[in-house]
Design an enzyme around this catalytic site. Structure first.
Site, PDB file in Angstrom:
ATOM      1  N   CYS A  38     -20.644  13.171 -17.920  1.00  0.00           N
ATOM      2  CA  CYS A  38     -19.545  13.500 -17.120  1.00  0.00           C
ATOM      3  C   CYS A  38     -19.519  13.631 -15.799  1.00  0.00           C
ATOM      4  O   CYS A  38     -19.080  13.658 -14.644  1.00  0.00           O
ATOM      5  CB  CYS A  38     -20.825  15.253 -16.365  1.00  0.00           C
ATOM      6  SG  CYS A  38     -21.927  14.407 -15.483  1.00  0.00           S
ATOM      7  N   HIS A  69       0.888  -1.039  -0.036  1.00  0.00           N
ATOM      8  CA  HIS A  69      -0.117   0.113   0.009  1.00  0.00           C
ATOM      9  C   HIS A  69       0.693   1.122  -0.192  1.00  0.00           C
ATOM     10  O   HIS A  69       0.611   2.293  -0.514  1.00  0.00           O
ATOM     11  CB  HIS A  69      -0.773   0.010   0.880  1.00  0.00           C
ATOM     12  CG  HIS A  69      -2.118  -1.364   1.138  1.00  0.00           C
ATOM     13  ND1 HIS A  69      -2.807  -1.787   2.319  1.00  0.00           N
ATOM     14  CD2 HIS A  69      -2.102  -2.048  -0.285  1.00  0.00           C
ATOM     15  CE1 HIS A  69      -3.737  -2.668   1.354  1.00  0.00           C
ATOM     16  NE2 HIS A  69      -3.647  -2.499   0.103  1.00  0.00           N
ATOM     17  N   ARG A  77     -21.442  21.268  -9.825  1.00  0.00           N
ATOM     18  CA  ARG A  77     -21.907  21.004  -8.687  1.00  0.00           C
ATOM     19  C   ARG A  77     -22.045  22.188  -7.703  1.00  0.00           C
ATOM     20  O   ARG A  77     -21.065  22.431  -6.372  1.00  0.00           O
ATOM     21  CB  ARG A  77     -20.336  19.778  -8.340  1.00  0.00           C
ATOM     22  CG  ARG A  77     -20.563  18.543  -9.050  1.00  0.00           C
ATOM     23  CD  ARG A  77     -19.747  17.664  -8.310  1.00  0.00           C
ATOM     24  NE  ARG A  77     -19.915  16.816  -8.317  1.00  0.00           N
ATOM     25  CZ  ARG A  77     -19.409  15.950  -9.279  1.00  0.00           C
ATOM     26  NH1 ARG A  77     -17.814  16.438  -9.664  1.00  0.00           N
ATOM     27  NH2 ARG A  77     -18.983  14.686 -10.039  1.00  0.00           N
ATOM     28  N   ASN A  86     -21.805   8.225 -12.651  1.00  0.00           N
ATOM     29  CA  ASN A  86     -21.428   7.348 -11.541  1.00  0.00           C
ATOM     30  C   ASN A  86     -22.728   7.057 -10.477  1.00  0.00           C
ATOM     31  O   ASN A  86     -22.764   5.977  -9.831  1.00  0.00           O
ATOM     32  CB  ASN A  86     -20.800   8.248 -10.464  1.00  0.00           C
ATOM     33  CG  ASN A  86     -19.840   9.527 -10.969  1.00  0.00           C
ATOM     34  OD1 ASN A  86     -18.898   7.998 -11.953  1.00  0.00           O
ATOM     35  ND2 ASN A  86     -19.601  10.438 -10.461  1.00  0.00           N
ATOM     36  N   ASP A  87     -23.585   7.560 -10.725  1.00  0.00           N
ATOM     37  CA  ASP A  87     -24.990   7.242  -9.862  1.00  0.00           C
ATOM     38  C   ASP A  87     -25.589   6.045 -10.543  1.00  0.00           C
ATOM     39  O   ASP A  87     -26.620   5.488 -10.451  1.00  0.00           O
ATOM     40  CB  ASP A  87     -25.369   8.543  -9.723  1.00  0.00           C
ATOM     41  CG  ASP A  87     -25.650   9.049  -8.409  1.00  0.00           C
ATOM     42  OD1 ASP A  87     -25.404   8.397  -7.584  1.00  0.00           O
ATOM     43  OD2 ASP A  87     -25.459  10.780  -8.019  1.00  0.00           O
ATOM     44  N   GLU A 105     -28.933   9.805 -14.518  1.00  0.00           N
ATOM     45  CA  GLU A 105     -28.735   8.979 -13.220  1.00  0.00           C
ATOM     46  C   GLU A 105     -29.656   7.761 -12.795  1.00  0.00           C
ATOM     47  O   GLU A 105     -28.911   6.641 -12.526  1.00  0.00           O
ATOM     48  CB  GLU A 105     -28.111   9.965 -11.831  1.00  0.00           C
ATOM     49  CG  GLU A 105     -27.797  10.752 -12.949  1.00  0.00           C
ATOM     50  CD  GLU A 105     -27.388  11.583 -11.266  1.00  0.00           C
ATOM     51  OE1 GLU A 105     -26.409  12.083 -10.447  1.00  0.00           O
ATOM     52  OE2 GLU A 105     -28.077  12.591 -10.805  1.00  0.00           O
ATOM     53  N   ARG A 159     -25.736  22.418 -12.382  1.00  0.00           N
ATOM     54  CA  ARG A 159     -26.934  21.362 -11.701  1.00  0.00           C
ATOM     55  C   ARG A 159     -27.276  22.334 -10.615  1.00  0.00           C
ATOM     56  O   ARG A 159     -26.439  22.929  -9.499  1.00  0.00           O
ATOM     57  CB  ARG A 159     -25.864  20.318 -11.236  1.00  0.00           C
ATOM     58  CG  ARG A 159     -26.631  18.646 -11.045  1.00  0.00           C
ATOM     59  CD  ARG A 159     -26.267  18.095 -10.644  1.00  0.00           C
ATOM     60  NE  ARG A 159     -25.441  18.549  -9.858  1.00  0.00           N
ATOM     61  CZ  ARG A 159     -24.459  17.101  -9.737  1.00  0.00           C
ATOM     62  NH1 ARG A 159     -24.492  15.585  -9.863  1.00  0.00           N
ATOM     63  NH2 ARG A 159     -23.967  17.130  -8.277  1.00  0.00           N
TER      64      ARG A 159
HETATM   65  C1  PEP Z   1     -23.179  11.422 -11.211  1.00  0.00           C
HETATM   66  O1  PEP Z   1     -23.288  10.724 -11.295  1.00  0.00           O
HETATM   67  O2  PEP Z   1     -22.220  10.738 -12.201  1.00  0.00           O
HETATM   68  C2  PEP Z   1     -22.563  12.917 -11.475  1.00  0.00           C
HETATM   69  C3  PEP Z   1     -21.423  13.396 -12.164  1.00  0.00           C
HETATM   70  O3  PEP Z   1     -22.918  13.212 -10.430  1.00  0.00           O
HETATM   71  P1  PEP Z   1     -21.934  13.360  -9.075  1.00  0.00           P
HETATM   72  O4  PEP Z   1     -21.259  12.411  -9.261  1.00  0.00           O
HETATM   73  O5  PEP Z   1     -21.872  14.726  -8.586  1.00  0.00           O
HETATM   74  O6  PEP Z   1     -23.376  12.350  -8.561  1.00  0.00           O
HETATM   75 MG    MG Z   2     -24.718  11.642  -9.252  1.00  0.00          MG
END
Ligand code: PEP
Ligand code: MG
Length: 600
Positions: free
Chosen positions: A562, A265, A369, A519-520, A496, A401
């Site tokens: 994004c 690590h 954000r 991401n979401d 998302e 956003r």
């Molecule tokens: C996502 O969900 O991909 C995103 C860009 O928004 P956040 O990471 O701020 O939830």
């Molecule tokens: Mg998100």
């Protein structure tokens, strides 16, 4: 008594073979144990005539399983068969995903003086006087009980939020259940790290020491490191992962460690901090001697001639020129080898990061954000307007956003009810229902700041067409109430929530654009919380790319990405093949993302 509980159950067993060159080490073991604990049956692992509880991270680690070792997993109890199947499936994935960290290839060199041969950790060349690791134990007044010190250490590890520290947290959690005093914890960590001696997992011993040191710190026994205030090369036997964090804030030029491995690590962290480093025994070099650390060729030179110093300096210069060249191209467009131009925008959180994005070559802002603009106290309308104005002035293209609070994002001045499943509760666009005044003030500020500029507004976490229609109607009402002309403002959604994939045709009728938040979207596609300490999803899964492909196929409005996937080197070619023309990435990833696009 405990084993009597399982007496009348049939035993199930299977052989598990370690195929990863890294062995069965802390991070995969932590994930394995997390799953094992979800079953009620008894789960035990046997290796070399030793049988241990496989629900205990510490005992499972103590088997020191290396590549090609096989152990038998025994399950007994109500859900034993299912447990064995699931754990076997997880184990296969863990072995596959635990990629071998390739030893960095060595280049040949033309130095004249005597060299100590070394193994490279993080490439580069450094010249500076030697400084030997020095640590002192400083004792201060202790006000915490052992239990509170452990809790504090666990909380600290949680907030560090990287897989390395989350695995350490799981290990401390398990150890502290068995050890109720500092003496017992010291004994247990010493014993566990002793057992790793001479095995391939020896370098993971520093994780045990790191955990112990963290608990001791909260009991008033702190190990303090001292570093020079001028440039230096650090020579040490080993470093703890947490010490790399401290080191990166000093004037360190290079690091030479005697007893680590390229898989430890500590090595992973040195690479992510970009510290020139290698593994060699340089402990005999006297303090203050000027040495060359060449982690391209894998050598340490402790009596370099002037010609060696010239060679090393010239390599330092050419490395830095290369970096600068990539950086100078950051303001150029990113055009693929097929001549297609891909727009690279930035994900920013405040005025500062927007300024950095401009400096790094962003062609606009793809995601502001807004929830991080004011982290401590609620802003006034004027404060909000001013912040937006400052950001809007920097770029022609800006997408804001609206507040995306809930789930993993909290603000001290926005109170949300306690929910069992906050990721599935009041989040994102749902705040229009629960906090209309906050949303009205935010939209009012954005409208005032836009001052007829053609900005874009997007709503997060939209799951139905009606949600979008309601949010947009709310926005139009705010504009009308305050008599602001918003004709030039476009309204869109973040994709998302998986339901949107099936509603694109209806969304096409009402939205102006889409931005995919991978991401979401990944979290909800796999029902795996994005901040979960041990459960991980494959961000490069074909499922994610099919979802993106289907959105692009059906959307009649512009689509960008994004989420983190947009700056993932391994994803960029596929995203472009799917038809993506705009990527929005963190400011520091812009130059690299543009270079990656140029290679497609
Ligand atoms: C996502 O969900 O991909 C995103 C860009 O928004 P956040 O990471 O701020 O939830
Ligand atoms: Mg998100």
């Amino acid at each position: 008594m405990n084993s009597l509980k399982y007496l009348f159950f049939k035993a199930h067993k299977k052989q598990f073979t370690i195929t990863s060159s890294n062995g069965f080490h802390l991070r995969p073991v932590a994930q394995f144990v997390t799953m094992a604990k979800t079953f009620s049956c008894q789960i035990r692992a046997t290796f070399n005539h030793q049988t241990v509880d496989a629900k205990n991270i510490n005992t499972l680690l103590s088997l020191s399983l290396e590549k090609n070792d096989s152990f038998i997993l025994n399950t007994k109890g109500k859900d034993a068969k299912l447990a064995l199947e699931k754990l076997h499936a997880l184990f296969q994935i863990l072995m596959q995903n635990d990629k071998e960290i390739k030893t960095l290839k060595k280049e040949s060199h033309k130095y004249e003086s005597v060299c100590i041969e070394a193994e490279n950790i993080c490439e580069g060349v450094a010249i500076a006087p030697v400084y030997h690791y020095e640590a002192k134990e400083v004792i201060s007044k202790n006000t915490l009980s052992f239990k509170d010190a452990v809790t504090k250490a666990l909380n600290e590890l949680e907030t560090l939020h990287t897989p390395i520290y989350l695995a350490q947290k799981a290990l401390l959690d398990s150890l502290s259940k068995e050890c109720q005093t500092l003496d017992l914890l010291t004994e247990a960590t010493n014993h566990a790290s002793q057992k790793l001696l001479g095995t391939k997992l020896e370098a993971k011993r520093s994780d045990y020491q790191d955990i112990l040191q963290r608990v001791k710190k909260h009991l008033g026994i702190e190990v303090k490191l001292t570093f020079p205030h001028s440039p230096f090369i650090l020579i040490a036997k080993d470093l703890l992962p947490s010490e790399v964090d401290l080191l990166s804030k000093t004037q360190v030029q290079g690091v030479v460690l005697k007893e680590t491995s390229t898989l430890s690590h500590t090595a992973i962290l040195l690479r992510s901090e970009g510290v020139v480093s290698l593994i060699a025994d340089a402990t005999q070099i006297p303090l203050g001697t000027t040495v060359i650390v060449d982690a391209h060729s894998g050598v340490v030179l402790y009596t370099p001639t002037s010609s060696d110093i010239e060679k090393a300096k010239s390599r330092i210069n050419s490395d830095s020129t290369q970096q600068k060249m990539a950086s100078t191209k950051r303001f150029n467009s990113a055009v693929t080898t097929q001549g297609e131009t891909i727009k690279v925008l930035a994900n920013v959180a405040d005025v500062n990061s927007a300024k950095v994005a401009k400096e790094e070559g962003a062609e606009g802002i793809g995601l502001l954000r807004s929830e991080f603009l004011f982290k401590e106290v609620a802003p006034t309308l004027e404060e909000q307007t001013e912040a937006y104005q400052e950001i809007f002035r920097l770029f022609h293209e800006v997408t804001v956003r609206t507040l995306d609070i809930g789930g993993d994002k909290k603000l001290p001045y926005i109170h949300l009810p306690h929910e069992e499943n906050p990721f599935l509760g009041i989040r994102g666009v749902r705040l229009f229902q629960t906090h209309p005044q906050v949303m009205e003030q935010q939209l009012h500020a954005i409208f005032l700041a836009s001052n007829n500029q053609a900005i874009k507004i997007m709503f997060p976490m939209v799951s139905t067409v009606q949600e979008f229609k309601d949010a947009k109607a709310f926005a139009l009402h705010v504009a009308k109430k305050h008599q602001i002309n918003i004709e030039k403002i476009d309204f869109g959604i973040m994709i998302e929530v998986p339901s949107v994939l099936f509603l694109i045709e209806s969304f096409n009728e009402v939205v102006d654009f889409y931005s995919i938040g991978t991401n979401d979207l990944t979290q909800y596609l796999f029902a795996t919380e994005r901040t979960h300490p041990t459960l991980k999803t494959d961000t490069l899964s074909p499922v994610v790319f099919s979802a993106i492909e289907s959105i692009i196929k059906n959307a009649t409005k512009p689509v960008s990405i994004c989420g983190e996937l947009a700056s993932n080197t391994k994803a960029i070619e596929k995203l472009i093949q799917c038809g993506i023309k705009t990527l929005s990435v963190s400011p520091k990833s812009i130059a690299k993302t543009k270079e990656d696009i140029r290679d497609v």
